[in-house]
Design an enzyme around this catalytic site. Structure first.
Site, mmCIF file in Angstrom:
data_model
loop_
_atom_site.group_PDB
_atom_site.id
_atom_site.type_symbol
_atom_site.label_atom_id
_atom_site.label_comp_id
_atom_site.label_asym_id
_atom_site.label_seq_id
_atom_site.Cartn_x
_atom_site.Cartn_y
_atom_site.Cartn_z
ATOM 1 N N HIS A 1 131.035 123.443 -8.921
ATOM 2 C CA HIS A 1 130.941 122.092 -9.323
ATOM 3 C C HIS A 1 131.409 122.007 -10.725
ATOM 4 C CE1 HIS A 1 126.688 123.434 -9.623
ATOM 5 N NE2 HIS A 1 126.694 122.646 -10.572
ATOM 6 N N ASN B 1 128.879 125.562 -14.786
ATOM 7 C CA ASN B 1 128.115 126.707 -14.909
ATOM 8 C C ASN B 1 128.378 127.794 -13.876
ATOM 9 O OD1 ASN B 1 126.805 125.521 -17.135
ATOM 10 N ND2 ASN B 1 125.456 124.062 -15.650
HETATM 11 P P1 AMP Z 1 124.040 123.150 -12.059
HETATM 12 O O1 AMP Z 1 122.674 123.211 -12.667
HETATM 13 O O2 AMP Z 1 125.062 123.430 -13.145
HETATM 14 O O3 AMP Z 1 124.004 124.121 -11.001
HETATM 15 O O4 AMP Z 1 124.081 121.671 -11.664
HETATM 16 C C1 AMP Z 1 123.476 121.290 -10.504
HETATM 17 C C2 AMP Z 1 123.234 119.739 -10.620
HETATM 18 O O5 AMP Z 1 123.146 119.093 -9.495
HETATM 19 C C3 AMP Z 1 122.096 119.379 -11.685
HETATM 20 O O6 AMP Z 1 122.647 118.456 -12.646
HETATM 21 C C4 AMP Z 1 121.188 118.537 -10.687
HETATM 22 O O7 AMP Z 1 120.645 117.373 -11.209
HETATM 23 C C5 AMP Z 1 122.451 118.066 -9.545
HETATM 24 N N1 AMP Z 1 121.727 117.724 -8.265
HETATM 25 C C6 AMP Z 1 120.735 118.649 -7.590
HETATM 26 N N2 AMP Z 1 120.437 117.782 -6.184
HETATM 27 C C7 AMP Z 1 121.297 116.819 -6.361
HETATM 28 C C8 AMP Z 1 121.390 115.760 -5.503
HETATM 29 N N3 AMP Z 1 120.795 115.845 -4.237
HETATM 30 N N4 AMP Z 1 122.134 114.834 -5.637
HETATM 31 C C9 AMP Z 1 123.018 114.639 -6.829
HETATM 32 N N5 AMP Z 1 122.999 115.553 -7.752
HETATM 33 C C10 AMP Z 1 122.059 116.923 -7.571
#
Ligand code: AMP
Length: 113
Positions: A100, A87
């Protein structure tokens, strides 16, 4: 000291459920999985998003996709299929401004989920 969540995870300052690590890449389970397999792959170095990549990052990008293929195979997804998502920015739904890849699979995915 950066205030980036994924930089802190990469530095081990915030714990994560790590599934893979090398000198360039860390992969860990998403904290809010959207499917039976939901892994995040991040560069250890801070890059805001795919929009800020440059040719300097070619080796990193190649590594990210290689790790994704390997993990997909390990998780039994290589034959059934899976999705890789990155994203970008607000309208793209990016909530963490550190590049990511989401590796998502283990169920039939639809376009909106
Ligand atoms: P995005 O919305 O594409 O930026 O994805 C960010 C992702 O990070 C989401 O799917 C969240 O669930 C995940 N996320 C946020 N904090 C953490 C964390 N501490 N450990 C693992 N995943 C996380």
């Amino acid at each position: 000291m950066t205030d980036c969540l994924f930089c802190k995870i990469a530095e081990g300052l915030i714990p994560s459920a790590k599934v893979y690590e090398d000198e360039l890449v860390l992969a860990f389970n998403d904290i809010a999985p959207q499917a039976p397999v939901h892994i995040l792959l991040i560069p250890k170095a801070h890059i805001e998003s795919a929009q800020t990549l440059s040719e300097e990052n070619d080796a990193l990008l190649s590594r990210l996709f290689k790790v994704a293929r390997t993990l997909a195979k390990e998780k039994g997804l290589a034959e059934t299929g899976y999705r890789l998502i990155t994203n970008i920015g607000n309208d793209g739904g990016q909530s963490v401004p550190h590049l990511h890849l989401h590796l998502i699979g283990g169920r039939q995915l639809k376009w909106d989920n």
